[in-house]
Design an enzyme around this catalytic site. Structure first.
Site, PDB file in Angstrom:
ATOM      1  N   GLU A  95       0.948  -1.210   0.041  1.00  0.00           N
ATOM      2  CA  GLU A  95      -0.032  -0.006   0.047  1.00  0.00           C
ATOM      3  C   GLU A  95       0.845   1.224  -0.118  1.00  0.00           C
ATOM      4  O   GLU A  95       2.009   1.498   0.618  1.00  0.00           O
ATOM      5  CB  GLU A  95      -0.926  -0.238   1.072  1.00  0.00           C
ATOM      6  CG  GLU A  95      -2.037  -0.956   1.039  1.00  0.00           C
ATOM      7  CD  GLU A  95      -2.829  -1.127   2.416  1.00  0.00           C
ATOM      8  OE1 GLU A  95      -3.967  -1.234   2.027  1.00  0.00           O
ATOM      9  OE2 GLU A  95      -2.404  -0.894   3.557  1.00  0.00           O
ATOM     10  N   CYS A 115       6.499  -6.304   7.832  1.00  0.00           N
ATOM     11  CA  CYS A 115       7.405  -5.790   8.694  1.00  0.00           C
ATOM     12  C   CYS A 115       7.974  -6.727   9.687  1.00  0.00           C
ATOM     13  O   CYS A 115       6.744  -7.344  10.186  1.00  0.00           O
ATOM     14  CB  CYS A 115       6.967  -4.481   9.246  1.00  0.00           C
ATOM     15  SG  CYS A 115       8.193  -3.575  10.258  1.00  0.00           S
ATOM     16  N   CYS A 119       6.115  -3.203  16.431  1.00  0.00           N
ATOM     17  CA  CYS A 119       5.711  -2.382  17.354  1.00  0.00           C
ATOM     18  C   CYS A 119       4.335  -2.433  17.632  1.00  0.00           C
ATOM     19  O   CYS A 119       3.626  -2.962  16.746  1.00  0.00           O
ATOM     20  CB  CYS A 119       5.625  -1.139  16.520  1.00  0.00           C
ATOM     21  SG  CYS A 119       7.615  -0.673  16.358  1.00  0.00           S
ATOM     22  N   GLU A 163      10.243  -1.412   7.571  1.00  0.00           N
ATOM     23  CA  GLU A 163      11.320  -0.595   8.281  1.00  0.00           C
ATOM     24  C   GLU A 163      12.209  -0.289   7.150  1.00  0.00           C
ATOM     25  O   GLU A 163      13.198  -1.174   6.889  1.00  0.00           O
ATOM     26  CB  GLU A 163      11.895  -1.318   9.458  1.00  0.00           C
ATOM     27  CG  GLU A 163      13.153  -0.840  10.135  1.00  0.00           C
ATOM     28  CD  GLU A 163      13.212   0.624  10.454  1.00  0.00           C
ATOM     29  OE1 GLU A 163      12.232   1.062  11.109  1.00  0.00           O
ATOM     30  OE2 GLU A 163      14.054   1.233   9.986  1.00  0.00           O
ATOM     31  N   SER A 194      11.764   7.509   7.672  1.00  0.00           N
ATOM     32  CA  SER A 194      11.575   7.088   9.044  1.00  0.00           C
ATOM     33  C   SER A 194      11.903   5.965   9.640  1.00  0.00           C
ATOM     34  O   SER A 194      11.662   4.937   8.916  1.00  0.00           O
ATOM     35  CB  SER A 194       9.857   7.296   9.313  1.00  0.00           C
ATOM     36  OG  SER A 194       9.350   6.922  10.709  1.00  0.00           O
ATOM     37  N   LEU A 218      10.161   7.461  18.179  1.00  0.00           N
ATOM     38  CA  LEU A 218      10.454   7.616  19.478  1.00  0.00           C
ATOM     39  C   LEU A 218       9.499   6.843  20.361  1.00  0.00           C
ATOM     40  O   LEU A 218       9.739   5.985  20.863  1.00  0.00           O
ATOM     41  CB  LEU A 218      10.810   8.854  19.979  1.00  0.00           C
ATOM     42  CG  LEU A 218      11.699   9.195  21.435  1.00  0.00           C
ATOM     43  CD1 LEU A 218      13.050   8.383  21.310  1.00  0.00           C
ATOM     44  CD2 LEU A 218      11.912  10.541  21.504  1.00  0.00           C
ATOM     45  N   ASN A 293      -3.478   6.066  15.955  1.00  0.00           N
ATOM     46  CA  ASN A 293      -4.665   5.723  15.097  1.00  0.00           C
ATOM     47  C   ASN A 293      -4.957   4.213  15.745  1.00  0.00           C
ATOM     48  O   ASN A 293      -4.088   3.264  15.571  1.00  0.00           O
ATOM     49  CB  ASN A 293      -4.105   5.732  13.884  1.00  0.00           C
ATOM     50  CG  ASN A 293      -3.981   6.980  13.447  1.00  0.00           C
ATOM     51  OD1 ASN A 293      -4.872   7.868  13.202  1.00  0.00           O
ATOM     52  ND2 ASN A 293      -2.717   7.183  12.719  1.00  0.00           N
ATOM     53  N   CYS A 336      -1.093   6.856   9.556  1.00  0.00           N
ATOM     54  CA  CYS A 336       0.393   6.194  10.242  1.00  0.00           C
ATOM     55  C   CYS A 336      -0.253   4.867  11.113  1.00  0.00           C
ATOM     56  O   CYS A 336      -1.129   5.057  11.867  1.00  0.00           O
ATOM     57  CB  CYS A 336       0.916   6.881  11.549  1.00  0.00           C
ATOM     58  SG  CYS A 336       1.532   8.501  10.704  1.00  0.00           S
TER      59      CYS A 336
HETATM   60  N1  SAH Z   1       9.277   1.684  10.307  1.00  0.00           N
HETATM   61  C1  SAH Z   1       9.343   2.974  10.298  1.00  0.00           C
HETATM   62  C2  SAH Z   1       8.479   3.579   9.140  1.00  0.00           C
HETATM   63  C3  SAH Z   1       6.957   3.264   9.509  1.00  0.00           C
HETATM   64  S1  SAH Z   1       5.494   3.790  10.396  1.00  0.00           S
HETATM   65  C4  SAH Z   1       9.526   3.445  11.478  1.00  0.00           C
HETATM   66  O1  SAH Z   1       9.138   2.921  12.431  1.00  0.00           O
HETATM   67  O2  SAH Z   1       9.708   4.710  11.672  1.00  0.00           O
HETATM   68  C5  SAH Z   1       5.723   5.533  10.453  1.00  0.00           C
HETATM   69  C6  SAH Z   1       5.181   6.176  11.695  1.00  0.00           C
HETATM   70  O3  SAH Z   1       3.922   5.917  12.044  1.00  0.00           O
HETATM   71  C7  SAH Z   1       6.161   5.808  12.947  1.00  0.00           C
HETATM   72  O4  SAH Z   1       6.549   6.800  13.720  1.00  0.00           O
HETATM   73  C8  SAH Z   1       5.408   4.927  13.511  1.00  0.00           C
HETATM   74  O5  SAH Z   1       5.812   4.419  14.940  1.00  0.00           O
HETATM   75  C9  SAH Z   1       3.956   5.452  13.527  1.00  0.00           C
HETATM   76  N2  SAH Z   1       2.722   4.710  13.824  1.00  0.00           N
HETATM   77  C10 SAH Z   1       2.684   3.229  13.597  1.00  0.00           C
HETATM   78  N3  SAH Z   1       1.575   2.905  14.148  1.00  0.00           N
HETATM   79  C11 SAH Z   1       0.718   3.874  14.432  1.00  0.00           C
HETATM   80  C12 SAH Z   1      -0.507   4.177  14.938  1.00  0.00           C
HETATM   81  N4  SAH Z   1      -1.283   3.172  14.970  1.00  0.00           N
HETATM   82  N5  SAH Z   1      -0.834   5.323  15.212  1.00  0.00           N
HETATM   83  C13 SAH Z   1       0.095   6.454  15.054  1.00  0.00           C
HETATM   84  N6  SAH Z   1       1.299   6.378  14.616  1.00  0.00           N
HETATM   85  C14 SAH Z   1       1.627   5.087  14.261  1.00  0.00           C
END
Ligand code: SAH
Length: 347
Positions: A95, A115, A119, A163, A194, A218, A293, A336
């Site tokens: 996507e 991925c 997280c 990532e 990112s 972070l 989100n 996000c």
């Molecule tokens: N793997 C990379 C890029 C992808 S995510 C990273 O970790 O930075 C892009 C951003 O969206 C990251 O900061 C991630 O932590 C954040 N993110 C992931 N899930 C989210 C959610 N449910 N709500 C808000 N931000 C989220």
């Protein structure tokens, strides 16, 4: 180690020149071919009408050329954001998201199919990692969107599924190609990558001295809080990650972006904000607060609006640049953390 071989659209102009001359063709054909791929955004060799038919046939036979297939587009009723579902040549799906801002159009691309970072609040990682994307598959997300919207793209964020620093070599080649003056020529200053914080690759990236923006996810202002939300924090201590950010700034002069998703009751208290101020003090940075989100597989909830404002306020008082991210495309699961790996049945 065996040298990785790239598909045609992932090759640099110099590499293509070598191939073309080895085929016994004139070297200017390489430039023509490169332009067809990266400026005119051709979907196959047959569209490259100023190349001799015999050359096109040889290329078709020996150098597979693939393009993404657009499977579905959803448009947000709130802000016009579009989410694209693309099929890759091997049947996997990815996507990408197109967003319109006052300063231009932005595309958010994926860097992997799935991925493996795990997280806790993110949908992209739920089914694990399938494979890395090639440079051409990253480029093609932008190309397909430009063809579909007929609009210019001025910004790229590598914030979709995956990532990017877990796919380092392909990412680097992608950045070099998309910013190349012989291609789409997008300024590196308009590209953001990112990462969840893979320290050795952040340092490697710093040493490349590119002009791209590095965004660090972070999400916690202490080691313990970060560990609760991000398994990668078990591998790298928060201080090491922040040190790598300082190093990135020292090497490139580029201000770091910190992404901090606010999760109700988990990381949005006054104490969290105070710790965050201490953590980033003296670092040339910008903090981007993202009200989390929610995803259906987890029970994390978004912070109350007043907590978001209070958190922002605390940072502002310490003179830290801070903004609350305007979430685009939430109604189409395009915001996000809402992009996810899709399978054949598209459920
Ligand atoms: N793997 C990379 C890029 C992808 S995510 C990273 O970790 O930075 C892009 C951003 O969206 C990251 O900061 C991630 O932590 C954040 N993110 C992931 N899930 C989210 C959610 N449910 N709500 C808000 N931000 C989220």
């Amino acid at each position: 180690m065996e040298k990785e071989s790239y598909d045609m659209k992932s090759m640099t102009l110099d590499e293509i020149k070598t191939i073309i001359t080895e085929m016994g063709e004139k070297s200017f054909r390489a430039k023509q071919l490169y332009e067809w791929m990266h400026i005119k955004l051709a979907r196959n060799y047959d569209e490259m009408t100023n190349l001799p038919k015999s050359l096109r046939e040889k290329l078709t036979k020996n150098y597979p050329y693939t393009s993404l297939r657009e499977v579905m587009v959803q448009t947000s009723k709130i802000d016009g954001t579009k989410k694209y579902l693309f099929a890759l040549a091997d049947g996997n799906y990815i996507e990408s998201v197109w967003m319109q801002y006052h300063h231009g159009n932005s595309v958010c691309i994926s860097s992997q199919v799935g991925c493996r970072m795990g997280c806790r609040f993110c949908a992209s990682t739920l089914d694990g990692l399938e494979r890395n994307l090639t440079p051409s598959e990253m480029l093609d997300q932008i190309y397909a969107i430009v063809r579909s919207t007929k609009e210019r793209v001025s910004n790229i964020v590598v914030m979709g599924t995956g990532e990017p620093l877990d796919n380092y070599d392909n990412l680097l080649r992608f950045i070099q190609m998309v910013s190349d003056e012989n291609g789409l020529h997008i300024s590196q200053r308009n590209i953001t990558v990112s990462t969840c914080g893979i320290v050795e690759n952040m340092r490697r990236l710093a040493d490349e001295k590119l002009q791209i923006t590095l965004a660090l996810s972070l999400h916690g202002s202490t080691q313990e809080k970060r560990q609760e939300l991000m398994p990668i924090a078990n591998k790298y201590a928060i201080d090491e990650v922040i040190d790598a950010c300082r190093y990135y700034f020292a090497q490139t002069g580029r201000r770091i972006t910190f992404e901090y998703s606010l999760v109700g009751g988990i990381n949005d208290t006054e104490a969290d904000a105070e710790n965050l101020c201490k953590l980033v003090s003296g670092l040339n940075c910008h903090v981007n607060l993202i009200p989390v989100n929610p995803i259906k597989e987890r029970d994390y909830v978004v912070s109350e609006h007043r907590n978001v404002l209070c958190f922002q306020n605390k940072l502002e008082k310490k003179h830290i640049n801070v903004t609350v991210r305007r979430e685009m495309g939430r109604d189409i699961d395009g915001a996000c953390g809402q992009l996810r790996r899709r399978f054949g049945d598209l459920n």
